[in-house]
Write a protein that holds these residues in place. Structure first.
Motif, mmCIF file in Angstrom:
data_model
loop_
_atom_site.group_PDB
_atom_site.id
_atom_site.type_symbol
_atom_site.label_atom_id
_atom_site.label_comp_id
_atom_site.label_asym_id
_atom_site.label_seq_id
_atom_site.Cartn_x
_atom_site.Cartn_y
_atom_site.Cartn_z
ATOM 1 N N UNK A 26 17.931 20.860 -16.861
ATOM 2 C CA UNK A 26 18.179 19.833 -15.848
ATOM 3 C C UNK A 26 16.893 19.330 -15.198
ATOM 4 N N UNK A 27 15.752 19.878 -15.595
ATOM 5 C CA UNK A 27 14.466 19.357 -15.132
ATOM 6 C C UNK A 27 13.870 18.332 -16.098
ATOM 7 N N UNK A 28 14.498 18.163 -17.269
ATOM 8 C CA UNK A 28 13.891 17.344 -18.317
ATOM 9 C C UNK A 28 13.742 15.872 -17.922
ATOM 10 N N UNK A 29 14.717 15.337 -17.176
ATOM 11 C CA UNK A 29 14.597 13.936 -16.763
ATOM 12 C C UNK A 29 13.404 13.735 -15.851
ATOM 13 N N UNK A 30 13.061 14.785 -15.096
ATOM 14 C CA UNK A 30 11.854 14.667 -14.277
ATOM 15 C C UNK A 30 10.632 14.517 -15.181
ATOM 16 N N UNK A 31 10.647 15.217 -16.310
ATOM 17 C CA UNK A 31 9.553 15.071 -17.270
ATOM 18 C C UNK A 31 9.448 13.656 -17.806
ATOM 19 N N UNK A 32 10.581 12.969 -17.968
ATOM 20 C CA UNK A 32 10.571 11.576 -18.420
ATOM 21 C C UNK A 32 9.911 10.686 -17.366
ATOM 22 N N UNK A 33 10.269 10.886 -16.111
ATOM 23 C CA UNK A 33 9.678 10.094 -15.020
ATOM 24 C C UNK A 33 8.179 10.373 -14.936
ATOM 25 N N UNK A 34 7.791 11.625 -15.092
ATOM 26 C CA UNK A 34 6.378 12.006 -15.000
ATOM 27 C C UNK A 34 5.530 11.314 -16.062
ATOM 28 N N UNK A 35 6.158 10.906 -17.179
ATOM 29 C CA UNK A 35 5.414 10.277 -18.278
ATOM 30 C C UNK A 35 5.085 8.813 -18.003
#
Length: 531
Positions: free
Chosen positions: A305-314
């Motif tokens: 559930x943290x993966x979408x944060x990784x998308x934003x971070x990119x």
């Protein structure tokens, strides 16, 4: 199996640390500095990479953004392998040294690859308007990407081990040092953000206005200096055995346990499947392995559930930067143009005061209200960061709508390269908001994944945090490539067309905001039930 013991000449202190003379903040500062140097080197390459790909390498915006995200994904996923090597074989100290040497070599090759800019190494032709159009040769492009991915491999052993080794300098069983260790994660991230802030301003200017070879060469020299500083601090470091000690002092981390479990299984098979009493050591190893695997499994819902944060971070290093490149980047009445990648420095400008306020004001105030030593829990901090990232995407979409409207009103929609008469200050809020989100989510993930694994797997825990960013980058790369293909179908206009004034980054940001909202709901569900 190598452990970080006194028998190795590289590791002068062994076993339980000598607390009065080793460890603590004195040792941590040496380790923080080598990480600051590594972050300078990393952002010196990554922050402006999309402009190198769309400039000297001549790639399209969509292809360049996808390539940057794919590389960033590899950078963040490979630490899982580096952590496995460190925790089961080399140990953190040796892995840091070996990775740093490889890092310096890779950066040197990257700088060399960018100097192949003569017409002899490029494929040139005359364009329809009479200009000479030169594109890099396939050999130059291949050499550049090989050097770039060598940086990713070198970083894989450096990133998960340095932070874990720094946190190892504080004894979690000592109340005073345990408190210092919690503060260490805040100051660690503060140092990295300060380094990144300086780097993106300085190196993006050099790369855009001076020379790409020098722009990649300076990070190489900084990394060399960082390694020397790290080696100078060696006598002050605390070294522990590489994992939970077995009955005879051997390492019993997950990876060594897997090896012993496999040997036990083969032994049973060699006896024709008959019931064989396992040796005491095998029983211990199997039990330890089972418990550690169960512990890692419990982390999976939080990780997912943290993966979408990784998308934003990119996004700041890719689409935010291309978005900024279209704006009026003059400051005041001067003719100086702020490099587009330099706007990423506002992430650090936001993170630094947010971390300071969190560490010095929010934690004491929240501690009095909640009774939790860290003020709020690690999972609450992480959730707050995800929520702020959703707000960031909504603001970014609104700013992009304003930019597109201004471009239409100014009549520059079909003029690629034309400056949209809209100040760079319009785009700054989305950087500041994402910086605030980072101060919650990034530090929260670091501390959570470090804290929730046994000592033998601390590097693996931090690699799990990095893998969030890696998988997020891969997801971002996939989304951009998929949406680009779908929106181009039947002669349509891509959301990521090279002329961004005809594209729709606002649609992409709103899509990510909606996905992040759903992801936040899932995170709240899993985090409230996590034990």
């Amino acid at each position: 199996m190598a452990s970080e013991s006194g028998s190795d000449p590289l590791l002068p202190r062994a076993g339980a640390s000598l607390r009065p003379t080793t460890g603590g903040w004195r040792s941590a500062l040496f380790i923080i500095w080598v990480e600051v140097a590594e972050r300078f080197a990393y952002y010196g390459v990554s922050a402006n990479l999309i402009n190198y790909l769309t400039g000297p390498l001549g790639e399209t915006t969509a292809a360049a953004a996808s390539a940057v995200n794919a590389w960033a994904g590899a950078v963040s996923m490979l630490p899982l392998l580096g952590a496995a090597v460190a925790d089961s074989w080399l140990g953190r100290y040796r892995t840091i040294v070996a990775s740093s040497v490889l890092y310096i070599t890779a950066l040197g090759l990257l700088a060399l690859s960018s100097t192949f800019s003569s017409s002899q190494s490029q494929q040139c032709s005359n364009s329809t308007d009479g200009r000479r159009d030169c594109r890099p040769s396939s050999e130059q492009t291949a050499f550049f990407y090989a050097s770039l991915y060598l940086v990713a491999i070198a970083q894989s052993g450096h990133k998960p081990c340095v932070q874990a080794f720094g946190a190892d300098q504080f004894d979690a069983t000592d109340p005073g040092e345990s408190s210092s260790r919690s503060s260490f994660f805040n100051w660690w991230y503060l140092g990295l953000c300060a380094s990144a802030t300086v780097t993106v301003v300085l190196m993006s200017y050099i790369q855009d206005n001076v020379d790409w070879g020098l722009g990649f060469g300076v990070p190489c020299m900084v990394m060399l200096l960082g390694l020397l500083v790290f080696l100078i601090g060696t006598p002050t470091y605390r070294f522990y055995d590489g994992g939970s000690d077995g009955p005879h002092g051997e390492v019993t981390g997950t990876f060594s346990g897997i090896g012993k479990a496999v040997r036990a299984w083969r032994k049973r098979r060699g006896e024709g499947g008959a019931t064989v009493e396992l040796e005491h050591d095998d029983c211990v190893e199997t039990a330890v392995l089972a418990e550690e695997v169960r512990g890692l499994t419990r982390l999976f819902p939080i990780w997912a559930t943290c993966l979408l944060y990784g998308v934003v971070f990119a996004q700041p290093a890719t689409l935010f930067t291309k978005q900024a490149a279209t704006l009026d980047r003059r400051i005041g009445t001067s003719s100086f143009q702020v490099p587009p990648a330099a706007l990423q420095s506002f992430l650090g400008v936001s993170i630094i005061p947010c971390v300071l306020l969190y560490d010095r004001i929010l934690v004491p105030v929240a501690h009095r209200a909640t009774g939790v030593a860290s003020g709020i829990t690690m999972l609450q901090r992480l959730g707050a960061g995800i929520a702020l990232s959703m707000v960031t995407l909504v603001v970014a979409a609104l700013v992009e709508m304003k930019r597109l409207s201004t471009a239409r009103d100014a009549g520059v929609v079909d003029k690629p390269g034309a400056v949209v008469p809209m100040s760079l200050w319009w785009i700054v809020p989305q950087y500041l908001l994402l910086g605030a989100a980072d101060s919650f989510a990034m530090v929260g993930m670091q501390e959570f994944f470090y804290d929730q694994v046994p000592r033998a797997l601390k590097s693996i825990g931090l690699a799990l945090y990095l893998s969030v960013l890696g998988v997020g980058s891969f997801i971002s790369s996939f989304l951009i490539s998929f949406i680009d293909g779908v929106t181009r179908r039947d002669g349509g206009t891509s959301w990521f067309t090279d002329d961004l004034n005809r594209g729709h980054l606002d649609y992409f940001y709103l899509l990510l905001a909606a996905l992040t909202m759903l992801d936040l709901l899932a995170y709240i569900y899993f985090s409230t039930s996590y034990i």
